[in-house]
Design a protein around this motif. Structure first.
Motif, PDB file in Angstrom:
ATOM      1  N   LYS A 276       0.839  -1.206   0.000  1.00 53.02           N
ATOM      2  CA  LYS A 276       0.000   0.000   0.000  1.00 53.02           C
ATOM      3  C   LYS A 276       0.865   1.243   0.000  1.00 53.02           C
ATOM      4  CE  LYS A 276      -4.029   0.783   1.553  1.00 53.02           C
ATOM      5  NZ  LYS A 276      -5.427   0.753   1.957  1.00 53.02           N
ATOM      6  N   SER A 277       0.405   2.271  -0.705  1.00 51.53           N
ATOM      7  CA  SER A 277       1.138   3.535  -0.669  1.00 51.53           C
ATOM      8  C   SER A 277       0.856   4.243   0.652  1.00 51.53           C
ATOM      9  CB  SER A 277       0.750   4.405  -1.853  1.00 51.53           C
ATOM     10  OG  SER A 277      -0.650   4.541  -1.878  1.00 51.53           O
ATOM     11  N   GLU A 278       1.743   5.165   0.992  1.00 51.50           N
ATOM     12  CA  GLU A 278       1.653   5.804   2.303  1.00 51.50           C
ATOM     13  C   GLU A 278       0.385   6.678   2.420  1.00 51.50           C
ATOM     14  OE1 GLU A 278       4.779   8.448   4.585  1.00 51.50           O
ATOM     15  OE2 GLU A 278       5.682   6.682   3.634  1.00 51.50           O
ATOM     16  N   GLY A 279      -0.236   6.637   3.575  1.00 54.54           N
ATOM     17  CA  GLY A 279      -1.477   7.375   3.761  1.00 54.54           C
ATOM     18  C   GLY A 279      -1.249   8.795   4.261  1.00 54.54           C
ATOM     19  N   THR A 280      -2.350   9.535   4.400  1.00 55.96           N
ATOM     20  CA  THR A 280      -2.332  10.891   4.938  1.00 55.96           C
ATOM     21  C   THR A 280      -2.612  10.821   6.438  1.00 55.96           C
ATOM     22  OG1 THR A 280      -3.264  11.649   2.851  1.00 55.96           O
ATOM     23  CG2 THR A 280      -3.379  13.181   4.723  1.00 55.96           C
ATOM     24  N   ILE A 281      -1.591  11.099   7.237  1.00 57.20           N
ATOM     25  CA  ILE A 281      -1.762  10.991   8.692  1.00 57.20           C
ATOM     26  C   ILE A 281      -1.766  12.400   9.304  1.00 57.20           C
ATOM     27  CG2 ILE A 281      -0.878   9.935  10.812  1.00 57.20           C
ATOM     28  CD1 ILE A 281      -1.696   7.886   8.609  1.00 57.20           C
TER      29      ILE A 281
ATOM     30  N   PHE B 124      -1.342   2.285  11.222  1.00 57.93           N
ATOM     31  CA  PHE B 124      -1.062   3.462  10.376  1.00 57.93           C
ATOM     32  C   PHE B 124      -0.321   3.071   9.098  1.00 57.93           C
ATOM     33  CE2 PHE B 124      -1.601   5.942  14.429  1.00 57.93           C
ATOM     34  CZ  PHE B 124      -2.670   6.701  13.993  1.00 57.93           C
TER      35      PHE B 124
ATOM     36  N   ILE C 142      -1.016   0.687   7.072  1.00 62.12           N
ATOM     37  CA  ILE C 142      -1.909   0.326   5.969  1.00 62.12           C
ATOM     38  C   ILE C 142      -3.064   1.319   5.831  1.00 62.12           C
ATOM     39  CG2 ILE C 142      -1.345  -2.140   6.122  1.00 62.12           C
ATOM     40  CD1 ILE C 142      -4.336  -2.354   7.234  1.00 62.12           C
ATOM     41  N   ALA C 143      -3.056   2.380   6.674  1.00 62.05           N
ATOM     42  CA  ALA C 143      -4.170   3.335   6.640  1.00 62.05           C
ATOM     43  C   ALA C 143      -4.014   4.298   5.464  1.00 62.05           C
ATOM     44  CB  ALA C 143      -4.208   4.121   7.948  1.00 62.05           C
ATOM     45  N   ASP C 144      -5.132   4.615   4.810  1.00 64.78           N
ATOM     46  CA  ASP C 144      -5.131   5.651   3.774  1.00 64.78           C
ATOM     47  C   ASP C 144      -5.193   7.021   4.442  1.00 64.78           C
ATOM     48  OD1 ASP C 144      -5.529   3.999   1.192  1.00 64.78           O
ATOM     49  OD2 ASP C 144      -6.984   3.179   2.606  1.00 64.78           O
TER      50      ASP C 144
END
Lengths: 259, 320
Positions: A229-234, B293, B295-297
């Motif tokens: 998965k590509s990195e998410g917006t945290i 976090f 695997i979180a979008d």
């Protein structure tokens, strides 16, 4: 009341899965093998039934030599006898061949109940139980979370989407057991010691008239890991949780279009 | 190739969405050569409607003894339909019913079965299927090693249902020998009007971070505001905070909703295995290093007790 419990040996659910060199199987290096968690509910139920009503629990597995550990675990928890059909590496995930092998292993044994786990964790097919019931021609109830066993019949609750089917069946019958049915016990030291002296009946799969190569109904062409998965917006929300919440809901609405 | 037979599931005469998805996929794979088998009691009126999704023929088993599901009764009907249609493959929706019936029917037919399939393609006269294994930690590409007919259950909400505008010829299945030993006496509604996680398009799950059973009220509020279902981690279920039917993970339900919100769930491998194929994953957690976090979008690093209530308010504002 005699119970047969079918168990299978699977990688611990906390295992990190890596693909093996053949690209078709997992890399077994460092894998810890356990009794499939759903099979523990089957064993526990069988133990409780025989404790209340008398009779014996026979644990049956079909697997390679290392699967004997699963049977010793069942014996340590209180199963009386065990049957090990040796083989099964070529038929991993082949529910129908596994069911045929188990049906042959059950042939000639006396039982009132056959209990299986809802599924073998890992191959995730949830098929062996219903197939085995059909092959040995007994009724079955799958996905059982509630059970009452009488002298010659049973009443079971089976979870379905949004509800529970109330099923009644004569004995002998087969059940596949789901979490919620009971709380499986651990093996005590005394049980572990006693298990070493309990008999394990060993049978080579070929002697049951099954040819693992030619009877196959499940062929794995390849095994892959899911794409990364590509990195998410945290969002850092410690200082302004309400602002972070508003920002998140806005992103879900306008960027992800998920709400 | 000789077509596909699709078992179509109904509850009180309402056809399940997952079955329409299965017929549509059969139609995409086999063109016009699709038949359906439709089983129940007093369901004749709904049968012809299956033509709209691509079934050219519908084998109808309409019998008071088939009002409620049984593998033995429904399986007899499917086996009779297989005899008539001689299909190359038999499709089931991978619902609780389909996952029970498909293997039973396969054994009756003396063939194998492929469960929980998420993609299909043809290779000569057999289907090659992709299915998650190890709860989605890996994917296997498999075939049936030549065993026929191929029995295949399709994971719900993966294949699209689409109307084709066709019409179906309805054929009554006569001469069924119904010997039903395991009898469903009743179907209890245990959902209490809540959406089941297995069928939900949006799921909000809570874990150990909730600190106690009473705080699932927060999760429930957000789920209700979003029109979704309440899920839970194994830790929360094992602590007795919520019933097992809510558990998402390797020993619970494996789900793939369009939105999955994990609050106070660190993301043990056991849990990730059950939800990592969700389309959009949102994490709320105090610990910035929590595996969830990775695997979180979208995520918020913060205390769920501070974050969830304003989220509920913001979502309610959207609904106006």
């Amino acid at each position: 009341m005699n119970c047969i419990v079918c168990v299978t040996s699977v990688p611990d659910t906390a295992s990190v899965i890596k693909i093996g060199p053949d690209g078709k199987n997992i890399d077994e290096t460092g894998i810890k093998w356990i009794v499939s968690p759903f099979d523990e509910y089957a064993l526990e139920e069988a133990l409780q039934i025989t404790e209340a009503k008398g009779g014996e629990v026979t644990a049956v597995t079909y697997g390679p030599a290392r699967s004997e550990a699963a049977l010793r675990d069942c014996l340590a928890r209180g199963a009386h006898k065990a049957v090990h059909v040796i083989g099964g590496e070529a038929t991993l995930g082949d529910s129908f061949t596994i069911a045929k092998v188990l049906a042959k292993a059950l042939d000639g044994r006396e039982y009132d109940l056959v209990l299986c786990g809802n599924m073998g964790v890992g191959t995730d097919c949830a098929q062996v139980g219903p197939m085995l019931a059909e092959l040995v021609d007994i009724p079955h109830v799958a996905n059982v979370t509630k059970l009452e066993v009488g002298d010659d019949s049973l009443s079971a609750g089976r979870d379905v989407e949004g509800g529970q089917e109330q099923v009644e069946s004569p004995l002998p019958a087969l059940l596949t057991c789901q979490k919620g049915l009971n709380e499986p016990r651990y093996a005590a030291l005394k049980g572990i010691m006693a298990a070493k002296r309990k008999p394990v009946d060993k049978i080579e799969v070929a002697t049951l008239g099954i040819d693992e190569a030619t009877d196959s109904t499940y062929n794995v062409r390849s095994l892959e890991l899911p794409p990364p998965k590509s990195e998410g917006t945290i969002i850092q929300g410690e200082d302004d949780p309400a602002g972070a919440a508003a920002q998140l809901v806005n992103l879900l609405r306008n960027e992800a279009k998920a709400i | 190739m000789a077509g596909i037979l699709v078992f179509v599931e109904q509850r009180n005469g309402d056809i399940r969405q997952a079955s329409l998805q299965a017929i549509s996929e059969a139609h995409r794979q086999a063109g016009g050569d699709v038949a359906a088998v439709f089983v129940g009691s007093g369901i004749g009126d709904a049968a012809a409607g299956l033509g709209a999704y691509g079934a050219a023929r519908v084998f109808l088993a309409d019998d008071p003894n088939l009002a409620l599901y049984s593998s033995e009764g429904y399986g007899e009907a499917v086996a009779k339909a297989v005899e008539s249609a001689a299909p190359n493959a038999v499709f089931f929706a991978g619902t609780a019913m389909g996952r029970d019936l498909a293997p039973w029917v396969a054994a009756k037919l003396g063939t194998g079965a492929l469960a929980d399939v998420v993609a299909l393609e043809k290779d000569g006269d057999q289907f090659v299927a992709r299915r998650p294994v190890y709860s989605g930690k890996a994917f296997a590409t498999v075939d049936s090693a030549g065993s026929k007919p191929q029995v295949i259950s399709l994971r719900p909400n993966v294949f699209a249902a689409e109307e084709t505008g066709g019409s179906a010829e309805v054929v009554a299945l006569d001469g069924l020998s119904l010997a039903i030993r395991a009898v469903v006496k009743d179907l209890l509604d245990t959902g209490g009007g809540e959406i089941d996680v297995a069928e939900a398009d949006i799921i909000v799950s809570g874990g150990r971070g909730l600190k106690g059973p009473e705080n699932f009220a927060l999760i429930r509020e957000l789920a209700q505001a979003l029109g979704g279902a309440v899920g839970a981690s194994r830790a929360a279920v094992d602590a007795g905070w919520i019933a097992h039917k809510h558990q998402v993970g390797q020993t619970g339900k494996v789900v793939s909703p369009s939105l999955y919100v994990a609050a106070g769930i660190s993301g043990a491998i056991q849990h990730l295995a059950g939800m990592s194929s969700s389309k959009i994953i949102v994490a709320v957690n105090k610990d910035p290093d929590a595996p969830i976090f990775k695997i979180a979008d979208y995520g918020i690093v913060g205390d769920l007790f501070d974050v969830i209530p304003p989220m509920v308010e913001e979502v309610k504002k959207l609904a106006g």
